[in-house]
Motif scaffolding. Sequence first.
Motif, PDB file in Angstrom:
ATOM      1  N   ALA A  24       0.833  -1.205   0.000  1.00 26.24           N
ATOM      2  CA  ALA A  24       0.000   0.000   0.000  1.00 26.24           C
ATOM      3  C   ALA A  24       0.870   1.258   0.000  1.00 26.24           C
ATOM      4  O   ALA A  24       0.576   2.239  -0.695  1.00 26.24           O
ATOM      5  CB  ALA A  24      -0.927  -0.007   1.214  1.00 26.24           C
ATOM      6  N   LYS A  25       1.968   1.222   0.771  1.00 28.82           N
ATOM      7  CA  LYS A  25       2.877   2.360   0.811  1.00 28.82           C
ATOM      8  C   LYS A  25       3.547   2.561  -0.545  1.00 28.82           C
ATOM      9  O   LYS A  25       3.672   3.696  -1.030  1.00 28.82           O
ATOM     10  CB  LYS A  25       3.936   2.139   1.888  1.00 28.82           C
ATOM     11  N   ALA A  26       3.990   1.460  -1.168  1.00 36.89           N
ATOM     12  CA  ALA A  26       4.632   1.550  -2.484  1.00 36.89           C
ATOM     13  C   ALA A  26       3.662   2.092  -3.528  1.00 36.89           C
ATOM     14  O   ALA A  26       4.044   2.892  -4.388  1.00 36.89           O
ATOM     15  CB  ALA A  26       5.165   0.180  -2.904  1.00 36.89           C
ATOM     16  N   LYS A  27       2.409   1.669  -3.437  1.00 29.87           N
ATOM     17  CA  LYS A  27       1.402   2.151  -4.383  1.00 29.87           C
ATOM     18  C   LYS A  27       1.178   3.654  -4.220  1.00 29.87           C
ATOM     19  O   LYS A  27       1.075   4.390  -5.218  1.00 29.87           O
ATOM     20  CB  LYS A  27       0.085   1.399  -4.187  1.00 29.87           C
ATOM     21  N   ALA A  28       1.118   4.112  -2.970  1.00 29.64           N
ATOM     22  CA  ALA A  28       0.937   5.547  -2.708  1.00 29.64           C
ATOM     23  C   ALA A  28       2.112   6.349  -3.258  1.00 29.64           C
ATOM     24  O   ALA A  28       1.927   7.436  -3.829  1.00 29.64           O
ATOM     25  CB  ALA A  28       0.776   5.783  -1.216  1.00 29.64           C
TER      26      ALA A  28
END
Length: 290
Positions: free
Chosen positions: A41-45
């Motif tokens: 989720a962090k990488a996607k953000a």
Amino acid sequence: MKQDHKPGLHPPAAFTLIELLVVIAIIAILAAMLLPALSKAKAKAQRINCVSNKHQITIACTMYSGDWEEYLVPNAPVGASSMGQPVGWCPGEVGWGSQWANTLVEAYKTNVLGPYVVNVQVYKCPSDKIQSDNGDRIRSISMNPALVGDLWRMAPNSVSNMVDMINTTKWRLFTKMTDLNRMGVANAWVFCDEAMYNLNDGYLQCNLDTPLYPDVPANYHTGGNVFSFADGHTEVKSWKYSTSDPKAGLKNVPYSKDVVGGTGAWPRNWGSSGLDVDWKWLRDRTSCAP
């Protein structure tokens, strides 16, 4: 005086050591299951933020061309000047050390893109986290070396530097937006993130004839990079080529403080092979036949 417990009431029971260990083990298992999801989720953000940054800086280039007779943003080597003034979209060299261009915001507000860029954060990928010696770098992006802009008039002495990077008997240099019709504005990349392995000036030096990387595209976003294109669109490019050679292929590019190409055991030209589909992808979107 001793007091008797009332009938039906018992003192509260405490957890046993085994029960506490079981609870801790369950929490650890749940955390291990959640961490990968949180990491994704962090990488996607960060990718979403990077896509937005690349789009904004490329729109700034389009606005520049609109104001300057369709000429592309001058993509000059550091030190190139015209009438005593620096030429080029990139105001200086960055690196792991204390280079002034790492942190001097004012330099990015007075370059040719200054009037078109409101927030200098668009120059950097949010996945570039390791600081230089003098703090957070402003820039992680580099420009397509085939997009030279109006160097022939502004800084003719610097043109040879750009020509040397591309075999001009096989590959084209682009001066105006209309020149890009030759390969299509949707096919010509403008900006990507360069690896700190050899980030310095503002253009990503490319070898379009041999599968090598004299300048290396970054390996961010869990194995990839974000590219912007001359028509304004962006692409999240995941690196595909895998090799057992730890010093070849973009998946293996190191990202560690003070690791620089050409120092110690690290090669200046990051390696690859004719099987490298990532190098072919980059080549076909950098330039075309004259």
